[in-house]
Motif scaffolding. Sequence first.
Motif, PDB file in Angstrom:
ATOM      1  N   UNK A  75       0.762  -1.084  -0.038  1.00  0.00           N
ATOM      2  CA  UNK A  75       0.038   0.088   0.127  1.00  0.00           C
ATOM      3  C   UNK A  75       0.829   1.233   0.154  1.00  0.00           C
ATOM      4  N   UNK A  76       1.894   1.140   0.633  1.00  0.00           N
ATOM      5  CA  UNK A  76       2.930   2.336   0.594  1.00  0.00           C
ATOM      6  C   UNK A  76       3.431   2.477  -0.793  1.00  0.00           C
ATOM      7  N   UNK A 120       1.769   1.852  -3.437  1.00  0.00           N
ATOM      8  CA  UNK A 120       0.804   2.590  -4.044  1.00  0.00           C
ATOM      9  C   UNK A 120       0.865   3.916  -3.654  1.00  0.00           C
ATOM     10  N   UNK A 121       1.064   4.537  -2.566  1.00  0.00           N
ATOM     11  CA  UNK A 121       1.116   5.884  -2.335  1.00  0.00           C
ATOM     12  C   UNK A 121       2.369   6.681  -3.123  1.00  0.00           C
TER      13      UNK A 121
END
Lengths: 326, 707
Positions: free
Chosen positions: B6-7, B9-10
């Motif tokens: 998810x990071x 993705x950030x």
Amino acid sequence: MLAGGFGFITQVKVKLYLGGVLLICIALLATTTPVSAADGDVISVVFPDIKEPYRSIFEQIIEGIEDEVGKQVDSYPVRTDTNINELKDSLQHQNTKTLIALGRQGLAAATALDNTFKVVAGGVLTVPENESKQRPVISLTPDPELMFARMKLLQPSVKRVFVVFNPDNNGWLIRHAQIAAQDQELQLVKYMAHDLRTAITFYKKFFAEANGRHDALWLPQDHTTVEGSTVLPFVLREAWEKGIAVFSSNASHVRRGILFSFYPDNVALGRSLATLAQDNLRLGGDYNNSGIMPLRDVQSVVNQRTGKHLRIKSRRLRSFDTKLNE
Amino acid sequence: MKVSIVRKQLILFMAISLTLVSWTAQGASPSEEEDLALAYGDKSFISIASGSPQPIAKAPSVASVITAEDIAAIGAADLDEVLETVPGLHVARSPLGYNPIYTIRGIATQFNPQILMLVNGIPITGVYVGDRSQVWGGMPVENIARIEVIRGPGSALYGADAFSGVVNIITKTSVDIEGTQAGMRVGSFNTRDVWLQHGGSWGEFDVAAYLRVGATDGQRETINADALTGTPFTLAPGPVNLDRDAIDGRIDVERDNWRLRAGYQKRDNGGTGAGVASVLDPVGKNYGERISSDLTYHDANFAPDMDFTAQVSYLHIVEKSDLTLFPPGTDFSLLFLPGPVPPGLGPFPNGVIGNPYKWERHLRFNVSATYSGLQDHKMRFGVGTQNDDLYRIQDTNNYILIPTVAGFFPGPRPPLGSVVDVTNTGPFVRPHSRRVTYAYAQDEWSFLQDWYLTAGVRRDHYSDFGDTTNPRIALVWETAYNLTSKLLYGRAFRPPSFSELYNLPNPVLTGNPDLKPESIESAELAFVWQAARSLQANLNLFRYQMKDILRPDTSGIAQNSGRQNGRGVEIEMVWDASSSLRLSGNYAYQESIDETSNQDVGGSPQQHVYARADWRFTPGWFVNSQFNYVAERKREFGDPRTDGVPNYHTVDLTLRKQQRSSDWDIAFTLLNLFDADAREPSPSPGLIRDDLPLPGRAWRFELTREL
């Protein structure tokens, strides 16, 4: 001893054989895809044929779609010069009933296909109003309701949220925001601006009168009212010196000192798009199934240095998915 | 793990959102790309956002973070190339195998035990000399996720040897690799490397694996004069010997709160550089092997507001050197003719041979916790114990040292001058072990809005020399939205090594069991300023005082006799000149005085400039250029060479094609583009008269592919 030797070789052979069978079984299991419960509608995806790093985003969304549908879906990269008739033929050949259009290129291709398929769209920031009424579109912009709820969690004393926006770009979003604010018992104070100069006068007005306990500022994703080299430094400085909480729809602002933001969870977005396409409503992802909708499949990011400066309790700061400036 | 994906993705989203906002405004079609935040994203954001499971440098300090992206951008193939870019840090060389000497702020000696090197937070220090290894042979970089360098004393958290600084190398986990990657590299000096990396999930386990095999003939610059120059036996002028074979492997397995890691590092057929005795030794070979393993349990929510870690780790080091200290034909009796020849001197038809082998093992156990339940306080605690065991020695040689009026000279070992195993009779050192137990505590207290006071202390108990206590204090003021100011004070220690404590008598260094650790105190003022969106600047000023420095006295016995003080400044800047061009660099000035002679300590540069340009001239293609200027290196006190070490500057250029798809990634690097004559100083008294030459112009080509 010779017999023992043969016995040993036989044992090894048997083990190898069994091992081989086991490996083949595992391989088959791994590659067999489970049959999906909702096998009726065939869903296909069109997405922009672009390079990295953006390609990964669309690949992750497709991953989420496939996760939700339970099998691989056909995905077609499209460009401005893609032959629409060929695309239509391929999609019909696959028995496509619903098309998930990703990105601007994807949406443009879907529009060009002219109602041949049901369309659900996502992975765009915004669309012109006339296009969006016809189909559900999940925007990439985070749902203001989630942001307001998080703001109240961090600072329960906040009563008013200010926003400067351009109605041409974000009119639909502010309408959502107005309802969300009411639900959160917040007053949404709106300033309309069509250019940066006007926007800056509103920001100056806000900071001159704002009270850190009760007021917060929201920066939407809007190039005409929020910009990186003059507006943002001005907002950051004033917010710091006056102790005002500012949150943004653009997660890259958090690195520069904005208190918090949200960013898309691409895989979850894919699942939501697939659900929309399959016409199911899900708890927790309640998109209302018409027109353009803000994004609820998000992850949160906070700037801890700013949070500590505003004396927000560290326990509340720890509730974010990503924490910057520890 | 989901969080780290998810990071990522950030980061991707940041790149997109900046672009999408401009698309929305201009109505431009999204066929144009702007590779902003990914290629030139702020370093500290990327390293934090990549979610290391072992957060480091939580205490405020002066730190530099170098990410895998930086390492790839500068085309580095070895750790030393990366560390040279850190402000205040310069990589010098020892004649012994050209082992790197990481000098920080003027603090370094030949074996360089003053800097603590960690891999994933675990020290790789050997206990014989207290350094990283005497058979170093370089460290590859493909498997490194990031490197964190803390300048200044760090013993309050890290204990021994965090004297001039700490280097922590974080290796890649499965999310950092994501898939399988194969790579190969060829270059000058017949250098060749091939590697494989894999990261993925195997059932409930996240696995990362790395294997690299490489070899090089090494650079062959000429040593004009060595310690035997002037005698008929010298091999100088002759080339430096830096060939070696290398194998590196690593595995990292994670499940829930548990992580198991193992690492293997082998260096074989390693050349002796300019020679162990500052005498060219083309025959001698070094062998080194390092096996490490650790099991870590980490629970961020072990108890309300408590983060807990427990770890057990093991490190095994083998070093074997087969040395021809002086070449075949050496006969020191000839130097005394026509006068009387001291008895015992004579010819060495096979050369003076010495083969010191050592085996070490280290076992560590520690627990630590962070507690943030008290508002305005963030506390850290830790306890640990370790056993450092030099458990086996083997020493064979064919000489004894004969005392003469002109000093000690090797003579053939009676009765026949053949190589004899002296392990049990008279080795260079005997096996020894020591146990260390320690405890530390630290609190970061926000006593006023924007003011943070961090106070910490660590106490170490050593079974051989006793106790040492090392505090640190840091005052941090979040001065403005774009400025942070820090005032830091700390004390650190370097324990006496086994060679300093237990070496059997020899003229170079004899052990002395009554030693205490060296100690350093340092005060620093640091500013971090985000001057504009595209410009960041750091400024550090420091002063330090060292005492009880361990040195051999006139009889060669180790004593706590030296004192040294220093001061200096470091300036760093990063400027995003445009969305496709980043300019960065640093300048370091230091002045260090040896208080015994009241002269410059010598060796380290007083001035060091590093500048770098990263230019993405078309999407997917990057050019990087580096400039390195090393200047004003004085000679050590007692060095008869009257000229200082000549200044040098080098320029490197890298062209890289990098796209995050299944394409090939390629990189081509030219090192020392202008073929500068760069040299690192040889130690006093200048037995290698013309210093240690660094390689001239060299090239490197690298190819990697996602499988």
